[in-house]
Design a protein around this motif. Sequence first.
Motif: not given
Length: 159
Positions: A71-73, A75, A78, A118, A138-139, A145-148
Amino acid sequence: MIRTEPLTPAAFAPFGDVLAAEGEPDRLINQGLCGRWHDRARLDFGSDGRAGISIFRAEARSLPYRLEMVERHPDGSQAFLPMTENPFLVIVAPDEGGRPGRPRAFLTAPGEGVNLHRGTWHGVLTPLHTPGLFAVVDRIGPGMNLEEHWFPEALLVTP
């Protein structure tokens, strides 16, 4: 298959910051009784976010470990700060056109934490010992704010 590697600042630099109290502190504070390793992470929460501190308790995993997704964030950064002296597994991957590239797996030393930049693709929090307790910076802010990304086939992470 992905083999684990030791966590070093140089190897981890494309993905984030290693948080460790190694070497001499940058400053002595509190009447010389406290060493300060100053400004060790690049925190980034965007213009509409703020820093928040949460506590996570994750189930312990073991090696070999089946990596099914990252996953990534987009915005915000972390940071994972273990609340025990136990090492944990950190999996990261470079971005290749909006998708994760070949993952890398790092083993922290006891007491080390990481700050993921980020947008860095990464595996889920993966403690190797109980209780799996972490402070996470984290934000906090609007938006998703999450992409998998799920891999077509699981990748095996080995020592």
